[in-house]
Design a protein around this motif. Structure first.
Motif, PDB file in Angstrom:
ATOM      1  N   GLU A 102      37.039  36.223  44.220  1.00  0.00           N
ATOM      2  CA  GLU A 102      36.617  35.214  43.257  1.00  0.00           C
ATOM      3  C   GLU A 102      36.253  33.931  44.003  1.00  0.00           C
ATOM      4  O   GLU A 102      37.093  33.324  44.670  1.00  0.00           O
ATOM      5  CB  GLU A 102      37.734  34.936  42.251  1.00  0.00           C
ATOM      6  N   TYR A 162      40.025  36.054  36.794  1.00  0.00           N
ATOM      7  CA  TYR A 162      40.194  36.217  38.232  1.00  0.00           C
ATOM      8  C   TYR A 162      40.830  34.962  38.836  1.00  0.00           C
ATOM      9  O   TYR A 162      40.674  33.854  38.318  1.00  0.00           O
ATOM     10  CB  TYR A 162      38.847  36.482  38.901  1.00  0.00           C
ATOM     11  N   PHE A 185      39.512  41.158  43.708  1.00  0.00           N
ATOM     12  CA  PHE A 185      39.831  41.825  42.447  1.00  0.00           C
ATOM     13  C   PHE A 185      39.091  43.153  42.280  1.00  0.00           C
ATOM     14  O   PHE A 185      39.358  43.893  41.325  1.00  0.00           O
ATOM     15  CB  PHE A 185      39.504  40.911  41.265  1.00  0.00           C
TER      16      PHE A 185
END
Length: 230
Positions: free
Chosen positions: A98, A74, A80
């Motif tokens: 993230e 990530y 994500f």
């Protein structure tokens, strides 16, 4: 002190009180309303960007193996995945970014960068605000064992199941995101989930923790998992 001086002092004090009161009201409006407006807008933008990205990725609609491959690393500060928790509302869904920095949690939920990636062995751990910035985990205490927490990265649906009522601990208890947290229901390695938020509702002296295990995965091409079926 003359009568005029007394009146001047009283008037000045009254005006000061009015000014302070107005500032307090504005601050409350900012905390209760405006941070939520900004957070909702940011979260929607993150989700829209993810959907646009996934629509341009051929793998999002391609047949997949029963066990999804490990996701790519990530990128800090970037979303994500999207998380759904039916217990928190039929329309409840938030982007997962993230990192757990201030700016990350103002846009959605934050993945502890030191923990496992989505669906992988270890402990996929996520933090979110209880109040302000959209109140994503406002109803966190309502979580119960068996509740579904569903995430998608655009190629796979990951369904986790909560294993405990929210557990209250101190912010210094960093072991709650260990691969096998000592105070969790787990006693051996596996694919786990940890959700964290602040407690009490308008404070941060403690943390509420919910743990879960990976129950199933499903390719996006096969449609939504049962936990999200309406």
């Amino acid at each position: 002190m003359s009568v005029v001086s007394v009146r001047l002092v009283v008037r000045t004090f009254s005006e000061l009180c009015i000014t302070v009161g107005a500032l307090i009201v504005l601050f409350v409006v900012y905390v209760l309303y405006w941070t939520g407006v900004k957070a909702d807008s940011a979260a929607n933008s993150q989700i829209s960007a993810l959907h646009h990205q996934w629509a341009r990725t051929p793998a999002a609609g391609a047949p997949q193996h029963p066990s999804p491959p490990a996701p790519a690393p990530y990128t800090g500060g970037k979303s994500f995945a999207v998380m759904y928790i039916p217990r928190l509302g039929e329309d409840w869904h938030k982007p997962v970014l993230e990192g757990t920095g201030v700016k990350d949690l103002q846009k959605g939920l934050g993945h502890y960068a030191s923990t496992a990636r989505l669906g992988q062995p270890g402990n996929f751990s996520v933090a979110g605000h209880r109040r302000t910035y959209g109140d994503p985990f406002k109803d966190f205490p309502e979580l119960r064992p068996g509740d579904a927490v569903v995430l998608t990265d655009g190629t796979t649906w990951f369904t986790y199941r909560i294993d405990n009522k929210p557990f209250r601990t101190l912010p210094s208890d960093v072991g709650v995101i260990d691969p096998v947290p000592a105070e969790s229901p787990f006693r051996s390695p596996g694919s786990y989930l940890t959700l964290t938020t602040c407690d009490p509702e308008w404070g941060s002296s403690h943390r509420l923790i919910a743990w879960g295990h990976l129950d199933s995965t499903r390719p996006v091409a096969q449609g939504k998992p049962q936990a999200l079926a309406s």
